[in-house]
Every structure is written in structure tokens, then in C-alpha cells.
Design a protein around this motif. Structure first.
Motif, mmCIF file in Angstrom:
data_model
loop_
_atom_site.group_PDB
_atom_site.id
_atom_site.type_symbol
_atom_site.label_atom_id
_atom_site.label_comp_id
_atom_site.label_asym_id
_atom_site.label_seq_id
_atom_site.Cartn_x
_atom_site.Cartn_y
_atom_site.Cartn_z
ATOM 1 N N ILE A 29 0.815 -1.222 0.000
ATOM 2 C CA ILE A 29 0.000 0.000 0.000
ATOM 3 C C ILE A 29 0.846 1.269 0.000
ATOM 4 C CG2 ILE A 29 -2.022 -1.049 1.066
ATOM 5 C CD1 ILE A 29 -1.085 0.208 3.746
ATOM 6 N N ARG A 30 2.153 1.132 0.238
ATOM 7 C CA ARG A 30 3.005 2.324 0.285
ATOM 8 C C ARG A 30 4.463 1.920 0.087
ATOM 9 N NH1 ARG A 30 3.865 5.446 5.696
ATOM 10 N NH2 ARG A 30 5.286 7.042 4.999
ATOM 11 N N LEU A 31 5.206 2.742 -0.643
ATOM 12 C CA LEU A 31 6.641 2.536 -0.875
ATOM 13 C C LEU A 31 7.386 3.696 -0.241
ATOM 14 C CD1 LEU A 31 6.346 1.784 -4.699
ATOM 15 C CD2 LEU A 31 6.483 0.104 -2.887
ATOM 16 N N VAL A 32 8.387 3.394 0.594
ATOM 17 C CA VAL A 32 9.116 4.455 1.284
ATOM 18 C C VAL A 32 10.617 4.260 1.103
ATOM 19 C CG1 VAL A 32 9.562 5.602 3.489
ATOM 20 C CG2 VAL A 32 7.295 4.658 3.014
ATOM 21 N N GLU A 33 11.255 5.277 0.565
ATOM 22 C CA GLU A 33 12.720 5.289 0.474
ATOM 23 C C GLU A 33 13.235 6.074 1.672
ATOM 24 O OE1 GLU A 33 16.240 6.192 -2.783
ATOM 25 O OE2 GLU A 33 14.145 6.618 -3.273
ATOM 26 N N GLY A 34 14.181 5.508 2.432
ATOM 27 C CA GLY A 34 14.673 6.149 3.648
ATOM 28 C C GLY A 34 13.615 6.155 4.747
ATOM 29 N N PRO A 35 13.105 4.962 5.137
ATOM 30 C CA PRO A 35 12.038 4.934 6.143
ATOM 31 C C PRO A 35 12.541 5.245 7.549
ATOM 32 C CG PRO A 35 12.732 2.699 5.641
ATOM 33 C CD PRO A 35 13.482 3.607 4.694
ATOM 34 N N ASP A 36 11.660 5.847 8.351
ATOM 35 C CA ASP A 36 11.956 5.946 9.778
ATOM 36 C C ASP A 36 11.388 4.691 10.437
ATOM 37 O OD1 ASP A 36 9.248 6.406 9.663
ATOM 38 O OD2 ASP A 36 9.276 8.207 10.899
ATOM 39 N N TRP A 37 11.538 4.566 11.755
ATOM 40 C CA TRP A 37 11.070 3.354 12.440
ATOM 41 C C TRP A 37 10.449 3.705 13.769
ATOM 42 C CZ3 TRP A 37 13.445 0.583 16.771
ATOM 43 C CH2 TRP A 37 12.839 -0.673 17.023
ATOM 44 N N ARG A 38 9.260 3.173 13.997
ATOM 45 C CA ARG A 38 8.570 3.300 15.280
ATOM 46 C C ARG A 38 8.205 1.888 15.734
ATOM 47 N NH1 ARG A 38 7.141 8.620 15.989
ATOM 48 N NH2 ARG A 38 7.109 9.841 14.070
ATOM 49 N N PRO A 39 8.807 1.408 16.817
ATOM 50 C CA PRO A 39 8.430 0.075 17.301
ATOM 51 C C PRO A 39 6.970 0.061 17.766
ATOM 52 C CG PRO A 39 10.002 1.112 18.803
ATOM 53 C CD PRO A 39 9.853 2.019 17.626
ATOM 54 N N THR A 40 6.318 -1.064 17.618
ATOM 55 C CA THR A 40 4.925 -1.200 18.041
ATOM 56 C C THR A 40 4.869 -1.234 19.573
ATOM 57 O OG1 THR A 40 4.994 -3.609 18.054
ATOM 58 C CG2 THR A 40 4.389 -2.528 15.970
ATOM 59 N N PRO A 41 3.696 -0.977 20.143
ATOM 60 C CA PRO A 41 3.563 -1.062 21.602
ATOM 61 C C PRO A 41 3.988 -2.425 22.160
ATOM 62 C CG PRO A 41 1.665 0.071 20.689
ATOM 63 C CD PRO A 41 2.466 -0.436 19.522
ATOM 64 N N PHE A 47 9.790 -8.849 7.108
ATOM 65 C CA PHE A 47 10.688 -9.643 6.273
ATOM 66 C C PHE A 47 11.791 -8.723 5.780
ATOM 67 C CE2 PHE A 47 6.432 -11.372 6.137
ATOM 68 C CZ PHE A 47 6.682 -12.621 6.660
ATOM 69 N N GLY A 48 13.032 -9.029 6.156
ATOM 70 C CA GLY A 48 14.162 -8.157 5.865
ATOM 71 C C GLY A 48 15.055 -8.687 4.765
ATOM 72 N N LEU A 49 15.405 -7.814 3.828
ATOM 73 C CA LEU A 49 16.303 -8.147 2.729
ATOM 74 C C LEU A 49 17.582 -7.326 2.863
ATOM 75 C CD1 LEU A 49 13.410 -8.922 1.652
ATOM 76 C CD2 LEU A 49 14.255 -8.336 -0.610
ATOM 77 N N TYR A 50 18.644 -7.768 2.201
ATOM 78 C CA TYR A 50 19.838 -6.929 2.095
ATOM 79 C C TYR A 50 19.429 -5.606 1.462
ATOM 80 C CZ TYR A 50 22.594 -11.227 2.791
ATOM 81 O OH TYR A 50 23.122 -12.391 3.281
ATOM 82 N N ASN A 51 20.090 -4.530 1.851
ATOM 83 C CA ASN A 51 19.724 -3.212 1.319
ATOM 84 C C ASN A 51 19.792 -3.150 -0.203
ATOM 85 O OD1 ASN A 51 18.858 -1.776 3.575
ATOM 86 N ND2 ASN A 51 20.937 -1.211 4.150
ATOM 87 N N HIS A 52 20.797 -3.776 -0.819
ATOM 88 C CA HIS A 52 20.870 -3.711 -2.279
ATOM 89 C C HIS A 52 19.738 -4.513 -2.926
ATOM 90 C CE1 HIS A 52 23.345 -7.296 -1.351
ATOM 91 N NE2 HIS A 52 23.080 -7.715 -2.573
ATOM 92 N N HIS A 53 19.236 -5.552 -2.244
ATOM 93 C CA HIS A 53 18.102 -6.314 -2.783
ATOM 94 C C HIS A 53 16.788 -5.559 -2.619
ATOM 95 C CE1 HIS A 53 20.311 -10.465 -2.502
ATOM 96 N NE2 HIS A 53 20.624 -9.780 -3.595
ATOM 97 N N ILE A 54 16.577 -4.934 -1.456
ATOM 98 C CA ILE A 54 15.330 -4.192 -1.275
ATOM 99 C C ILE A 54 15.295 -2.990 -2.212
ATOM 100 C CG2 ILE A 54 16.063 -2.721 0.651
ATOM 101 C CD1 ILE A 54 12.596 -4.333 0.236
ATOM 102 N N ALA A 55 16.452 -2.397 -2.497
ATOM 103 C CA ALA A 55 16.489 -1.272 -3.441
ATOM 104 C C ALA A 55 16.078 -1.745 -4.833
ATOM 105 C CB ALA A 55 17.881 -0.648 -3.479
ATOM 106 N N GLU A 56 16.535 -2.929 -5.231
ATOM 107 C CA GLU A 56 16.143 -3.476 -6.535
ATOM 108 C C GLU A 56 14.647 -3.778 -6.562
ATOM 109 O OE1 GLU A 56 17.047 -7.297 -9.477
ATOM 110 O OE2 GLU A 56 18.269 -7.019 -7.673
ATOM 111 N N LEU A 57 14.158 -4.435 -5.505
ATOM 112 C CA LEU A 57 12.736 -4.774 -5.447
ATOM 113 C C LEU A 57 11.868 -3.519 -5.409
ATOM 114 C CD1 LEU A 57 10.691 -7.111 -5.223
ATOM 115 C CD2 LEU A 57 10.935 -6.957 -2.721
ATOM 116 N N PHE A 58 12.311 -2.512 -4.683
ATOM 117 C CA PHE A 58 11.587 -1.242 -4.564
ATOM 118 C C PHE A 58 11.293 -0.655 -5.939
ATOM 119 C CE2 PHE A 58 11.460 3.380 -4.093
ATOM 120 C CZ PHE A 58 10.659 3.557 -2.968
#
Length: 197
Positions: free
Chosen positions: A109-121, A174-185
Motif C-alpha cells: 500500500i506504500r513505498l518508502v525510500e529512507g524509512p523511519d522506524w517506530r516500534p509497536t507497543p 521480512f528483511g532483505l539486504y539493502n541492495h536487494h530491497i532497493a532493486e525490489l523497490f
């Protein structure tokens, strides 16, 4: 006396030669009319370890809007473009505990380059020493890019900690290597279908 020439013993095929021959027999033949843009058969996708890449048809009724399959058992993420001309396989981290793992169908539903992070409660209850917010950057567990899913707080994202990829290491994402997530993005779009199995 009979002229005896050295008789070569029949060659013993190596394991590699047998695998190449088997792949040649199983591969779709160009001479048989196989089209180069069609995805290869499962048999061709196998490697010597027995890993078999799934086919999109096993999990989606149509590749419309592109499709992503996250396989928690093989710890792999599979991508197929809507026209099936682009296919990718990426190793991924999976949730550290089964109870954090959500399976089923969702979409981006959304694509974010340079995301920030907020942990859930719930993360903060388990880890009260964690910060409530982190800006983009090397200390951010979301890595360089994030794909937000319809499931609240679940993402497919990068990681700055390469040791997590391929392991049980996340709180649900689900975490990918940064170069892989950049390609997928750059391959996906809002509306891309996602299934987690």
C-alpha cells in the motif's frame, strides 16, 4: 604377434557431467519451440541442493499488478512481474518466533525510500529500553527502503545488519539486504499482490 594398441577404458561420468546431462534433458528445448520469455520449468530451477522455486500459478490466480511470494520455510522472497518477463529470488529474514509470523494474502500500500522506524507497543513492552522512534540512517532497523503492507506494522524492508538475512531475526517483518530491497523497490508498485506462506 598381434598389434595391441592401448585401449582406453570407458570414461566414468562425473557427478557434474550427470547433472548437466540431466538438466539438458529436463530443460525446455529452443528447438521444440520454447519461448525465451516464458518462465523456466521447476525442474530447471532446481539446484544441486534440491531447492525448488515455486511457480506463481501455485499461489496466485493472476500475476496482475506483479506478485510477491514470501516463503518462510525456505526464507526466500520471490517476485514475478505482471508480464512475467522479470523474476527475482531474494534471501530474507523471517520472524524470530512463530507467534510473530503472519501468513496469508496482503498487498503493498506504500513505498518508502529512507524509512523511519517506530516500534509497536508490543515491541516496546518486550524491549522497554528501545527508542520510540528512529530517523532514517545506519541505526535504523528498516534499512534503506520499506514496502508497507495492508497488515498494520508489517513490512518488507531492508536491513543494515546483514547477519539477519536468511535467519529468524525479526519481530514480524521480512528483511532483505539493502541492495536487494532497493532493486525490489524499483520493480514493485502500490497494489502488488503479496502472499506469505
Amino acid at each position: 604377434m598381434q598389434d595391441v594398441r592401448a585401449i582406453a577404458a570407458p570414461a566414468v561420468p562425473t557427478r557434474r557431467a550427470l547433472l548437466i546431462a540431466a538438466a539438458a534433458l529436463l530443460a525446455p528445448s529452443a528447438a521444440a519451440g520454447a519461448e525465451p520469455d516464458q518462465p523456466p520449468d521447476d525442474a530447471v530451477m532446481r539446484n544441486v541442493s534440491g531447492f525448488v522455486a515455486p511457480r506463481w500459478q501455485q499461489h496466485f490466480s493472476s500475476p496482475a499488478n506483479d506478485v510477491i511470494l514470501v516463503d518462510t520455510r525456505s526464507r526466500s522472497l520471490f517476485f514475478w512481474s505482471a508480464d512475467l518477463r522479470v523474476q527475482r529470488i531474494f534471501p530474507t529474514s523471517i520472524p524470530i518466533r512463530e507467534e510473530f509470523t503472519r501468513r496469508g494474502r496482503t498487498s503493498i500500500i506504500r513505498l518508502v525510500e529512507g524509512p523511519d522506524w517506530r516500534p509497536t507497543p508490543s515491541m516496546l513492552r518486550r524491549h522497554p529500553d528501545w527508542p520510540t522512534w528512529l530517523p532514517p540512517g545506519p541505526g535504523n532497523p528498516m534499512g534503506s527502503h520499506a514496502l508497507h503492507l495492508t497488515w498494520p506494522a508489517y513490512r518488507i524492508h531492508g536491513t543494515h545488519d546483514d547477519n539477519k538475512v536468511g535467519r529468524r531475526a525479526s519481530n514480524g517483518c521480512f528483511g532483505l539486504y539493502n541492495h536487494h530491497i532497493a532493486e525490489l523497490f524499483h520493480l514493485v508498485r502500490v497494489g502488488t499482490q503479496v502472499r506469505v506462506i
